[in-house]
Write a protein that holds these residues in place. Structure first.
Motif, PDB file in Angstrom:
ATOM      1  N   ARG A   5      74.867  40.099 159.652  1.00  0.00           N
ATOM      2  CA  ARG A   5      74.502  38.851 159.535  1.00  0.00           C
ATOM      3  C   ARG A   5      74.243  38.084 158.347  1.00  0.00           C
ATOM      4  N   HIS A   6      74.715  38.936 157.257  1.00  0.00           N
ATOM      5  CA  HIS A   6      74.491  38.365 155.921  1.00  0.00           C
ATOM      6  C   HIS A   6      76.074  38.832 155.228  1.00  0.00           C
ATOM      7  N   TYR A   7      76.143  38.047 153.998  1.00  0.00           N
ATOM      8  CA  TYR A   7      77.412  38.017 153.485  1.00  0.00           C
ATOM      9  C   TYR A   7      77.036  39.207 152.316  1.00  0.00           C
ATOM     10  N   VAL A   8      78.063  39.744 151.504  1.00  0.00           N
ATOM     11  CA  VAL A   8      77.582  40.690 150.529  1.00  0.00           C
ATOM     12  C   VAL A   8      76.898  40.387 149.465  1.00  0.00           C
ATOM     13  N   SER A   9      76.887  38.972 149.159  1.00  0.00           N
ATOM     14  CA  SER A   9      75.953  38.354 148.224  1.00  0.00           C
ATOM     15  C   SER A   9      74.643  38.302 148.471  1.00  0.00           C
ATOM     16  N   GLY A  10      74.136  38.647 149.752  1.00  0.00           N
ATOM     17  CA  GLY A  10      72.701  38.438 150.411  1.00  0.00           C
ATOM     18  C   GLY A  10      72.558  37.189 151.302  1.00  0.00           C
ATOM     19  N   LEU A  11      73.623  36.126 150.993  1.00  0.00           N
ATOM     20  CA  LEU A  11      73.272  34.897 151.929  1.00  0.00           C
ATOM     21  C   LEU A  11      73.408  35.128 153.093  1.00  0.00           C
ATOM     22  N   SER A  12      72.429  34.531 153.995  1.00  0.00           N
ATOM     23  CA  SER A  12      72.675  34.710 155.598  1.00  0.00           C
ATOM     24  C   SER A  12      73.795  33.848 155.871  1.00  0.00           C
ATOM     25  N   ARG A  13      74.515  34.643 157.001  1.00  0.00           N
ATOM     26  CA  ARG A  13      75.790  33.901 157.671  1.00  0.00           C
ATOM     27  C   ARG A  13      75.379  32.855 158.322  1.00  0.00           C
ATOM     28  N   SER A  66      83.480  37.075 141.488  1.00  0.00           N
ATOM     29  CA  SER A  66      82.514  36.275 141.284  1.00  0.00           C
ATOM     30  C   SER A  66      81.150  36.588 141.798  1.00  0.00           C
ATOM     31  N   VAL A  67      80.036  35.786 141.551  1.00  0.00           N
ATOM     32  CA  VAL A  67      78.658  36.247 142.186  1.00  0.00           C
ATOM     33  C   VAL A  67      78.675  36.170 143.656  1.00  0.00           C
ATOM     34  N   PHE A  68      79.633  35.436 144.288  1.00  0.00           N
ATOM     35  CA  PHE A  68      79.586  35.517 145.572  1.00  0.00           C
ATOM     36  C   PHE A  68      80.496  36.613 146.365  1.00  0.00           C
ATOM     37  N   LEU A  69      81.096  37.124 145.607  1.00  0.00           N
ATOM     38  CA  LEU A  69      82.009  38.400 146.068  1.00  0.00           C
ATOM     39  C   LEU A  69      81.897  39.661 145.050  1.00  0.00           C
ATOM     40  N   PRO A  70      80.443  40.036 144.671  1.00  0.00           N
ATOM     41  CA  PRO A  70      80.405  40.970 143.775  1.00  0.00           C
ATOM     42  C   PRO A  70      81.419  42.373 144.382  1.00  0.00           C
ATOM     43  N   GLY A  71      81.944  43.134 143.289  1.00  0.00           N
ATOM     44  CA  GLY A  71      82.792  44.288 143.815  1.00  0.00           C
ATOM     45  C   GLY A  71      84.042  43.967 144.020  1.00  0.00           C
ATOM     46  N   GLN A  72      84.415  43.060 144.142  1.00  0.00           N
ATOM     47  CA  GLN A  72      85.882  42.563 144.465  1.00  0.00           C
ATOM     48  C   GLN A  72      86.748  42.232 143.258  1.00  0.00           C
ATOM     49  N   THR A  73      87.758  42.699 143.026  1.00  0.00           N
ATOM     50  CA  THR A  73      88.587  42.011 141.959  1.00  0.00           C
ATOM     51  C   THR A  73      89.224  40.727 142.113  1.00  0.00           C
ATOM     52  N   GLY A  74      89.375  39.915 140.981  1.00  0.00           N
ATOM     53  CA  GLY A  74      89.834  38.777 141.023  1.00  0.00           C
ATOM     54  C   GLY A  74      89.703  38.110 139.858  1.00  0.00           C
ATOM     55  N   LEU A  75      89.659  36.702 139.832  1.00  0.00           N
ATOM     56  CA  LEU A  75      89.494  35.923 138.576  1.00  0.00           C
ATOM     57  C   LEU A  75      88.220  35.320 138.291  1.00  0.00           C
ATOM     58  N   GLY A  76      87.311  35.800 139.040  1.00  0.00           N
ATOM     59  CA  GLY A  76      86.131  35.324 138.872  1.00  0.00           C
ATOM     60  C   GLY A  76      85.546  33.886 139.227  1.00  0.00           C
ATOM     61  N   VAL A  77      86.436  33.380 139.846  1.00  0.00           N
ATOM     62  CA  VAL A  77      86.358  32.089 140.420  1.00  0.00           C
ATOM     63  C   VAL A  77      85.188  31.863 141.515  1.00  0.00           C
TER      64      VAL A  77
END
Length: 210
Positions: free
Chosen positions: A48-56, A1-12
């Motif tokens: 200090r950031h998630y892979v999406s760029g959002l601050s932790r 998904s847009v929050f975890l780009p690069g990871q396989t999944g169902l896109g939820v």
């Protein structure tokens, strides 16, 4: 998904992660032990950031919103001064490992008699769960910059189903339940679903709130 780009999944697009625990501890004066929030703003690699760029630090926001909402709702609903404990920024697996904002809510103490009196009360469980739902709703909308939203109204009360005089129909009646804690949770109408025999339910009939 847009929050975890690069990871396989169902896109939820799962946007947050929450763990609800009970804690240990007692208070000698018998007062409520209360609720603690936990987050992790730096992961095991120093990020200090998630892979999406959002601050932790969004996890800290989540923990604080949860803690404030639960404290206010329980205090108002049960005529008790519910204890708002700290928000810890610490290295816990449940808050370090998710790729989205995460929090732990240490809801009450399983050691403490006063807390457990509330913990076994079904009404308390309902208010607690609804308060957590409202906090998650506020957090998600805040993250998207949405200021106007509506909380799910409470279940109706005084529901009745009575046969009409000719016995050919059923009249359904009910009353809305006012939520004194949330002004947006006011129903404007209802959807009544209908089925015949063992058939499936229809798509519902909208009934205005009068």
């Amino acid at each position: 998904s847009v929050f975890l780009p690069g990871q396989t999944g169902l896109g939820v697009p799962i946007e947050a992660c929450l763990a609800i625990h009970s804690d240990a501890g007692i208070r000698k004066d018998g007062s409520v032990y209360g609720t603690l929030g936990i987050c992790t703003t730096t992961d095991g690699s120093g990020n200090r950031h998630y892979v999406s760029g959002l601050s932790r630090k969004a996890s800290s926001d989540l923990a604080n919103i949860l803690l404030t909402n639960v404290t206010n709702d329980l205090t108002s609903s049960f005529d008790v001064s519910w204890t708002r404990r700290e928000v810890w920024d610490r290295n816990y697996g449940e808050t370090r490992m998710p790729g989205v904002p995460a929090a732990i809510l240490e809801m009450l103490s399983h050691q403490h008699y006063t807390d457990m009196k509330y913990g076994h009360d079904p009404n308390f469980k309902f208010v607690m769960a609804r308060s957590i739902y409202k906090a998650l709703l506020r957090f998600v909308n805040h993250e998207h910059g949405i200021k106007h939203y509506a909380v799910q109204p409470l279940p109706v009360h005084a529901f009745a189903a009575l046969l009409t005089r000719n016995g050919q129909a059923v009249q359904l009646t009910w009353h809305p339940t006012i939520d004194s804690l949330e002004s947006s949770a006011t129903p404007t109408g209802y959807v009544v679903y209908h089925r015949v025999g063992d058939g499936g339910f229809d798509n519902g009939t909208v009934v205005e709130n009068k």
